[in-house]
Design an enzyme around this catalytic site. Structure first.
Site, PDB file in Angstrom:
ATOM      1  N   SER A 182      -6.925  -0.812   3.344  1.00 40.05           N
ATOM      2  CA  SER A 182      -5.596  -0.611   3.912  1.00 40.05           C
ATOM      3  C   SER A 182      -5.682   0.528   4.913  1.00 40.05           C
ATOM      4  O   SER A 182      -6.612   1.347   4.851  1.00 40.05           O
ATOM      5  CB  SER A 182      -4.618  -0.224   2.791  1.00 40.05           C
ATOM      6  OG  SER A 182      -3.373   0.202   3.330  1.00 40.05           O
ATOM      7  N   TYR A 202      -2.102   4.336  -4.993  1.00 40.44           N
ATOM      8  CA  TYR A 202      -2.545   3.322  -4.013  1.00 40.44           C
ATOM      9  C   TYR A 202      -3.487   3.951  -2.987  1.00 40.44           C
ATOM     10  O   TYR A 202      -4.559   3.425  -2.691  1.00 40.44           O
ATOM     11  CB  TYR A 202      -1.313   2.722  -3.331  1.00 40.44           C
ATOM     12  CG  TYR A 202      -1.585   1.544  -2.426  1.00 40.44           C
ATOM     13  CD1 TYR A 202      -1.714   0.263  -2.951  1.00 40.44           C
ATOM     14  CD2 TYR A 202      -1.695   1.699  -1.044  1.00 40.44           C
ATOM     15  CE1 TYR A 202      -1.940  -0.832  -2.121  1.00 40.44           C
ATOM     16  CE2 TYR A 202      -1.922   0.618  -0.208  1.00 40.44           C
ATOM     17  CZ  TYR A 202      -2.041  -0.651  -0.750  1.00 40.44           C
ATOM     18  OH  TYR A 202      -2.266  -1.723   0.073  1.00 40.44           O
TER      19      TYR A 202
HETATM   20  P1  NAD Z   1       0.426 -10.180  -2.416  1.00 39.43           P
HETATM   21  O1  NAD Z   1       1.258  -9.497  -3.432  1.00 39.43           O
HETATM   22  O2  NAD Z   1       1.000 -11.282  -1.613  1.00 39.43           O
HETATM   23  O3  NAD Z   1      -0.930 -10.692  -3.068  1.00 39.43           O
HETATM   24  C1  NAD Z   1      -1.633  -9.991  -4.053  1.00 39.43           C
HETATM   25  C2  NAD Z   1      -2.476 -10.964  -4.837  1.00 39.43           C
HETATM   26  O4  NAD Z   1      -3.189 -10.217  -5.847  1.00 39.43           O
HETATM   27  C3  NAD Z   1      -1.659 -12.026  -5.591  1.00 39.43           C
HETATM   28  O5  NAD Z   1      -2.301 -13.272  -5.551  1.00 39.43           O
HETATM   29  C4  NAD Z   1      -1.622 -11.488  -7.011  1.00 39.43           C
HETATM   30  O6  NAD Z   1      -1.484 -12.493  -8.016  1.00 39.43           O
HETATM   31  C5  NAD Z   1      -3.002 -10.865  -7.082  1.00 39.43           C
HETATM   32  N1  NAD Z   1      -3.087  -9.913  -8.190  1.00 39.43           N
HETATM   33  C6  NAD Z   1      -2.337  -8.804  -8.411  1.00 39.43           C
HETATM   34  N2  NAD Z   1      -2.685  -8.251  -9.589  1.00 39.43           N
HETATM   35  C7  NAD Z   1      -3.679  -9.013 -10.096  1.00 39.43           C
HETATM   36  C8  NAD Z   1      -4.454  -8.959 -11.281  1.00 39.43           C
HETATM   37  N3  NAD Z   1      -4.266  -8.008 -12.216  1.00 39.43           N
HETATM   38  N4  NAD Z   1      -5.380  -9.927 -11.491  1.00 39.43           N
HETATM   39  C9  NAD Z   1      -5.574 -10.918 -10.578  1.00 39.43           C
HETATM   40  N5  NAD Z   1      -4.862 -11.013  -9.444  1.00 39.43           N
HETATM   41  C10 NAD Z   1      -3.934 -10.072  -9.218  1.00 39.43           C
HETATM   42  O7  NAD Z   1      -0.035  -8.993  -1.443  1.00 39.43           O
HETATM   43  P2  NAD Z   1      -0.952  -9.009  -0.112  1.00 39.43           P
HETATM   44  O8  NAD Z   1      -0.208  -8.286   0.923  1.00 39.43           O
HETATM   45  O9  NAD Z   1      -1.475 -10.359   0.186  1.00 39.43           O
HETATM   46  O10 NAD Z   1      -2.130  -8.038  -0.611  1.00 39.43           O
HETATM   47  C11 NAD Z   1      -3.482  -8.409  -0.594  1.00 39.43           C
HETATM   48  C12 NAD Z   1      -4.328  -7.159  -0.394  1.00 39.43           C
HETATM   49  O11 NAD Z   1      -4.044  -6.601   0.898  1.00 39.43           O
HETATM   50  C13 NAD Z   1      -4.054  -6.041  -1.410  1.00 39.43           C
HETATM   51  O12 NAD Z   1      -5.275  -5.437  -1.794  1.00 39.43           O
HETATM   52  C14 NAD Z   1      -3.220  -5.064  -0.617  1.00 39.43           C
HETATM   53  O13 NAD Z   1      -3.341  -3.745  -1.101  1.00 39.43           O
HETATM   54  C15 NAD Z   1      -3.819  -5.216   0.766  1.00 39.43           C
HETATM   55  N6  NAD Z   1      -2.961  -4.749   1.839  1.00 39.43           N
HETATM   56  C16 NAD Z   1      -1.750  -5.326   2.063  1.00 39.43           C
HETATM   57  C17 NAD Z   1      -0.957  -4.821   3.085  1.00 39.43           C
HETATM   58  C18 NAD Z   1       0.387  -5.412   3.389  1.00 39.43           C
HETATM   59  O14 NAD Z   1       1.123  -4.795   4.180  1.00 39.43           O
HETATM   60  N7  NAD Z   1       0.769  -6.552   2.823  1.00 39.43           N
HETATM   61  C19 NAD Z   1      -1.405  -3.771   3.868  1.00 39.43           C
HETATM   62  C20 NAD Z   1      -2.643  -3.219   3.612  1.00 39.43           C
HETATM   63  C21 NAD Z   1      -3.428  -3.715   2.593  1.00 39.43           C
END
Ligand code: NAD
Length: 261
Positions: A142, A155
């Site tokens: 991130s 985080y």
């Molecule tokens: P999201 O909530 O849409 O997806 C997260 C996924 O992780 C889901 O499929 C969820 O079921 C899975 N997950 C969560 N806890 C879990 C567990 N204990 N076991 C198995 N699966 C689990 O969010 P996203 O935005 O797609 O996030 C994906 C990655 O991107 C994350 O690591 C997040 O930190 C990172 N990220 C997101 C953003 C953003 O703005 N959306 C920015 C920077 C980084």
């Protein structure tokens, strides 16, 4: 990389958001897909994508906070496909709170899922990658792996940690044809962002619209959310482009200029 010979990708947290977009991209390219995620309809989502693109797949609702479930998912994936060529450590959660109210249980869950899971997952697949002298590891970090924001102590700590882990794996993997890189997205409008709006409203004493403008988009030089496809394309660059074999140990910002400050 020749996708004719290297064809299996495992993506944690791939039944939602960024992970699902990455899964669709590799499915479109004909890879075998190993899906994981906790969405209640995860099995149907995975089967739907596999059917749409005519690919082989497995789905595991493994809880990434549990090393035993991670190890079982890795073993069954290797049993089915022989190896995993590309590993995307993507599953992640967020919790927003000032430090004095930050629940211990939330700190532990964030460190377990965002950081420790990548260690367990990578360790389980490492020997097979090493044996075939090929591997691509992508850790979805991130912008918060490079700079901090208030109220996100766990985080930010987990994401700084995973960048350190990425660099270490790059050094250990180099001689075996294994690369390891992190992708550092800015704000992408997925459930993880949507779900933090109520807590951000509380922590900053703002309306929903103010949170979007003054907390999220304020950070971006380009005043828009980043698409899930933009993140998927950056993963493709790190795994399939001509630069991929010699690009390792980097933290690639795809953050609309956030960390240019
Ligand atoms: P999201 O909530 O849409 O997806 C997260 C996924 O992780 C889901 O499929 C969820 O079921 C899975 N997950 C969560 N806890 C879990 C567990 N204990 N076991 C198995 N699966 C689990 O969010 P996203 O935005 O797609 O996030 C994906 C990655 O991107 C994350 O690591 C997040 O930190 C990172 N990220 C997101 C953003 C953003 O703005 N959306 C920015 C920077 C980084």
């Amino acid at each position: 990389m020749s996708s004719a010979t290297k064809r299996t990708v495992l993506i944690t947290g791939s039944t939602s958001g960024i992970g699902m977009a990455i899964a669709r991209m590799y499915a479109h390219k004909g890879y075998n897909l190993i899906f994981n995620g906790l969405e209640p309809n995860g099995a149907e989502i995975a089967a739907g994508i596999a059917a749409e693109f005519g690919i082989d797949h497995l789905f595991f609702p493994a809880n990434m906070a549990d090393p035993a479930q991670i190890s079982e998912m890795a073993a069954k994936s290797l049993e089915r496909f022989g190896t995993v060529d590309i590993l995307i450590n993507n599953a992640g959660i967020q919790y927003v709170s000032p430090l004095q109210d930050f629940p211990e249980v939330k700190w532990d869950a964030i460190i377990d899922i965002n950081l420790n899971a990548a260690f367990h997952m990578t360790k389980a697949l490492w020997p097979a990658m090493k044996a075939q002298r090929f591997g691509r590891i992508i850790n979805i970090a991130s912008a918060h792996g490079l700079i901090a924001s208030p109220f996100k102590s766990a985080y930010v700590s987990s994401k700084f940690g995973i960048i350190g882990f990425t660099k270490t794996m790059a050094l250990e993997g180099g001689e075996f044809g294994i690369t390891a890189n992190a992708v550092c997205p800015g704000y992408v409008f997925t459930p993880i962002v949507e779900n933090q709006i109520p807590d951000q409203m509380k922590a900053h004493n703002m309306t929903r619209e103010e949170v979007i403008e003054k907390v999220f988009l304020k950070e971006h030089a380009v005043k828009e959310f980043i698409s899930v496809e933009a993140i998927a394309e950056s993963v493709l660059f790190l795994t399939e482009s001509a630069a991929a074999p010699v690009t390792t140990g980097i933290a690639l910002s795809v953050d609309a200029g956030w960390t240019a400050h």
